[in-house]
Design a protein around this motif. Sequence first.
Motif, PDB file in Angstrom:
ATOM      1  N   ALA A   8       0.831  -1.211   0.000  1.00  0.00           N
ATOM      2  CA  ALA A   8       0.000   0.000   0.000  1.00  0.00           C
ATOM      3  C   ALA A   8       0.863   1.258   0.000  1.00  0.00           C
ATOM      4  CB  ALA A   8      -0.942  -0.010   1.198  1.00  0.00           C
ATOM      5  N   SER A   9       1.926   1.269   0.793  1.00  0.00           N
ATOM      6  CA  SER A   9       2.807   2.438   0.852  1.00  0.00           C
ATOM      7  C   SER A   9       3.501   2.677  -0.483  1.00  0.00           C
ATOM      8  CB  SER A   9       3.868   2.259   1.938  1.00  0.00           C
ATOM      9  OG  SER A   9       3.291   2.216   3.208  1.00  0.00           O
ATOM     10  N   GLY A  10       4.085   1.635  -1.031  1.00  0.00           N
ATOM     11  CA  GLY A  10       4.830   1.783  -2.279  1.00  0.00           C
ATOM     12  C   GLY A  10       3.967   2.191  -3.448  1.00  0.00           C
ATOM     13  N   ILE A  11       2.830   1.530  -3.594  1.00  0.00           N
ATOM     14  CA  ILE A  11       1.967   1.824  -4.741  1.00  0.00           C
ATOM     15  C   ILE A  11       1.312   3.190  -4.585  1.00  0.00           C
ATOM     16  CG2 ILE A  11      -0.080   1.095  -6.016  1.00  0.00           C
ATOM     17  CD1 ILE A  11       0.827  -1.839  -5.227  1.00  0.00           C
ATOM     18  N   ALA A  12       0.807   3.491  -3.380  1.00  0.00           N
ATOM     19  CA  ALA A  12       0.175   4.799  -3.160  1.00  0.00           C
ATOM     20  C   ALA A  12       1.182   5.931  -3.384  1.00  0.00           C
ATOM     21  CB  ALA A  12      -0.416   4.870  -1.757  1.00  0.00           C
ATOM     22  N   LYS A  13       2.389   5.740  -2.915  1.00  0.00           N
ATOM     23  CA  LYS A  13       3.421   6.763  -3.101  1.00  0.00           C
ATOM     24  C   LYS A  13       3.687   7.003  -4.590  1.00  0.00           C
ATOM     25  CE  LYS A  13       7.884   8.153  -1.373  1.00  0.00           C
ATOM     26  NZ  LYS A  13       8.993   7.864  -0.493  1.00  0.00           N
ATOM     27  N   SER A  14       3.645   5.945  -5.377  1.00  0.00           N
ATOM     28  CA  SER A  14       3.895   6.087  -6.821  1.00  0.00           C
ATOM     29  C   SER A  14       2.744   6.805  -7.534  1.00  0.00           C
ATOM     30  CB  SER A  14       4.128   4.720  -7.461  1.00  0.00           C
ATOM     31  OG  SER A  14       2.915   4.003  -7.597  1.00  0.00           O
ATOM     32  N   LEU A  15       1.592   6.913  -6.880  1.00  0.00           N
ATOM     33  CA  LEU A  15       0.416   7.541  -7.493  1.00  0.00           C
ATOM     34  C   LEU A  15       0.215   8.995  -7.070  1.00  0.00           C
ATOM     35  CD1 LEU A  15      -2.066   4.555  -7.097  1.00  0.00           C
ATOM     36  CD2 LEU A  15      -0.963   5.333  -9.208  1.00  0.00           C
ATOM     37  N   LEU A  16       1.099   9.523  -6.231  1.00  0.00           N
ATOM     38  CA  LEU A  16       0.914  10.880  -5.716  1.00  0.00           C
ATOM     39  C   LEU A  16       0.923  11.951  -6.807  1.00  0.00           C
ATOM     40  CD1 LEU A  16       2.901  10.788  -2.359  1.00  0.00           C
ATOM     41  CD2 LEU A  16       0.416  10.912  -2.691  1.00  0.00           C
ATOM     42  N   ASP A  17       1.505  11.658  -7.954  1.00  0.00           N
ATOM     43  CA  ASP A  17       1.461  12.632  -9.039  1.00  0.00           C
ATOM     44  C   ASP A  17       0.073  12.695  -9.685  1.00  0.00           C
ATOM     45  OD1 ASP A  17       1.801  10.052 -10.110  1.00  0.00           O
ATOM     46  OD2 ASP A  17       2.777  10.827 -11.916  1.00  0.00           O
ATOM     47  N   LYS A  18      -0.773  11.707  -9.395  1.00  0.00           N
ATOM     48  CA  LYS A  18      -2.133  11.676  -9.943  1.00  0.00           C
ATOM     49  C   LYS A  18      -3.170  12.202  -8.953  1.00  0.00           C
ATOM     50  CE  LYS A  18      -1.098   7.835 -12.967  1.00  0.00           C
ATOM     51  NZ  LYS A  18      -1.352   6.456 -13.322  1.00  0.00           N
ATOM     52  N   SER A  19      -2.879  12.076  -7.658  1.00  0.00           N
ATOM     53  CA  SER A  19      -3.797  12.546  -6.620  1.00  0.00           C
ATOM     54  C   SER A  19      -3.037  12.648  -5.303  1.00  0.00           C
ATOM     55  CB  SER A  19      -4.974  11.575  -6.468  1.00  0.00           C
ATOM     56  OG  SER A  19      -5.838  11.990  -5.432  1.00  0.00           O
ATOM     57  N   TYR A  20      -3.278  13.715  -4.552  1.00  0.00           N
ATOM     58  CA  TYR A  20      -2.618  13.862  -3.256  1.00  0.00           C
ATOM     59  C   TYR A  20      -3.292  12.997  -2.184  1.00  0.00           C
ATOM     60  CZ  TYR A  20      -6.419  16.741  -1.502  1.00  0.00           C
ATOM     61  OH  TYR A  20      -7.652  17.167  -1.085  1.00  0.00           O
ATOM     62  N   PHE A  21      -4.511  12.563  -2.464  1.00  0.00           N
ATOM     63  CA  PHE A  21      -5.301  11.744  -1.539  1.00  0.00           C
ATOM     64  C   PHE A  21      -5.580  10.419  -2.233  1.00  0.00           C
ATOM     65  CE2 PHE A  21      -9.291  10.173   0.188  1.00  0.00           C
ATOM     66  CZ  PHE A  21      -9.132  10.369   1.547  1.00  0.00           C
ATOM     67  N   ILE A  22      -5.130   9.321  -1.640  1.00  0.00           N
ATOM     68  CA  ILE A  22      -5.294   7.992  -2.240  1.00  0.00           C
ATOM     69  C   ILE A  22      -6.126   7.117  -1.308  1.00  0.00           C
ATOM     70  CG2 ILE A  22      -4.094   5.942  -3.130  1.00  0.00           C
ATOM     71  CD1 ILE A  22      -3.276   8.398  -4.686  1.00  0.00           C
ATOM     72  N   THR A  23      -7.151   6.495  -1.859  1.00  0.00           N
ATOM     73  CA  THR A  23      -7.883   5.479  -1.104  1.00  0.00           C
ATOM     74  C   THR A  23      -7.340   4.116  -1.506  1.00  0.00           C
ATOM     75  OG1 THR A  23      -9.612   5.361  -2.791  1.00  0.00           O
ATOM     76  CG2 THR A  23     -10.001   6.842  -0.922  1.00  0.00           C
ATOM     77  N   ILE A  24      -7.272   3.232  -0.535  1.00  0.00           N
ATOM     78  CA  ILE A  24      -6.754   1.888  -0.756  1.00  0.00           C
ATOM     79  C   ILE A  24      -7.833   0.921  -0.289  1.00  0.00           C
ATOM     80  CG2 ILE A  24      -4.928   0.263  -0.123  1.00  0.00           C
ATOM     81  CD1 ILE A  24      -3.315   2.971   0.556  1.00  0.00           C
ATOM     82  N   ASP A  25      -8.416   0.184  -1.214  1.00  0.00           N
ATOM     83  CA  ASP A  25      -9.535  -0.698  -0.906  1.00  0.00           C
ATOM     84  C   ASP A  25      -9.177  -2.155  -1.168  1.00  0.00           C
ATOM     85  OD1 ASP A  25     -11.658   1.194  -0.144  1.00  0.00           O
ATOM     86  OD2 ASP A  25     -11.360   1.947  -2.182  1.00  0.00           O
ATOM     87  N   PHE A  26      -8.993  -2.899  -0.072  1.00  0.00           N
ATOM     88  CA  PHE A  26      -8.766  -4.345  -0.156  1.00  0.00           C
ATOM     89  C   PHE A  26     -10.124  -5.021  -0.218  1.00  0.00           C
ATOM     90  CE2 PHE A  26      -8.826  -8.458   1.857  1.00  0.00           C
ATOM     91  CZ  PHE A  26      -7.757  -9.113   1.270  1.00  0.00           C
ATOM     92  N   LYS A  27     -10.274  -5.993  -1.115  1.00  0.00           N
ATOM     93  CA  LYS A  27     -11.524  -6.758  -1.186  1.00  0.00           C
ATOM     94  C   LYS A  27     -11.215  -8.197  -1.581  1.00  0.00           C
ATOM     95  CE  LYS A  27     -16.122  -6.677  -3.247  1.00  0.00           C
ATOM     96  NZ  LYS A  27     -16.830  -7.104  -2.084  1.00  0.00           N
ATOM     97  N   ARG A  28     -11.691  -9.113  -0.749  1.00  0.00           N
ATOM     98  CA  ARG A  28     -11.580 -10.534  -1.079  1.00  0.00           C
ATOM     99  C   ARG A  28     -12.698 -10.868  -2.059  1.00  0.00           C
ATOM    100  NH1 ARG A  28      -8.841 -13.835   1.711  1.00  0.00           N
ATOM    101  NH2 ARG A  28      -9.033 -12.569   3.586  1.00  0.00           N
ATOM    102  N   LEU A  29     -12.363 -11.531  -3.136  1.00  0.00           N
ATOM    103  CA  LEU A  29     -13.354 -11.907  -4.133  1.00  0.00           C
ATOM    104  C   LEU A  29     -14.233 -13.040  -3.610  1.00  0.00           C
ATOM    105  CD1 LEU A  29     -11.036 -11.933  -7.280  1.00  0.00           C
ATOM    106  CD2 LEU A  29     -12.489 -10.079  -6.467  1.00  0.00           C
TER     107      LEU A  29
END
Length: 126
Positions: free
Chosen positions: A51-72
């Motif tokens: 979550a930290s690594g991927i969200a950090k890589s997306l900061l150029d797209k949005s300063y606020f990132i939601t992270i939603d885990f969902k079991r299928l």
Amino acid sequence: MNTQHTTLKHDLQLFSGSENIYSLPILGTKYTEGILYLVNKANCFWLLLDASGIAKSLLDKSYFITIDFKRLNKENQETTGKEATINYGDGNDTILESHSYNYTDFPLDELRLFFIDGTLMLPSEY
């Protein structure tokens, strides 16, 4: 969901704000007391890293990132060969990135986290 998982879900809702901020030196991100509790109780250091690594890589797209885990559900697991997904969004229903997991031992069926200003937190800590 068994009693232990119900207790974890309940306990996570009790966190409000954070007196201590912890650092993840590997990625240079920070996280709150609620995240530390989650990582320790659910044995999910992998989630903190992903979550930290991927969200950090997306900061150029949005300063606020939601992270939603969902079991299928079982049917989708059989169809896709995946057990869970994590969607990273901008908080306005736009999915910026999605990751699938073939297997997970994460105890909850779903969970939402926030990543803002380089800090990973529970929604109740925002």
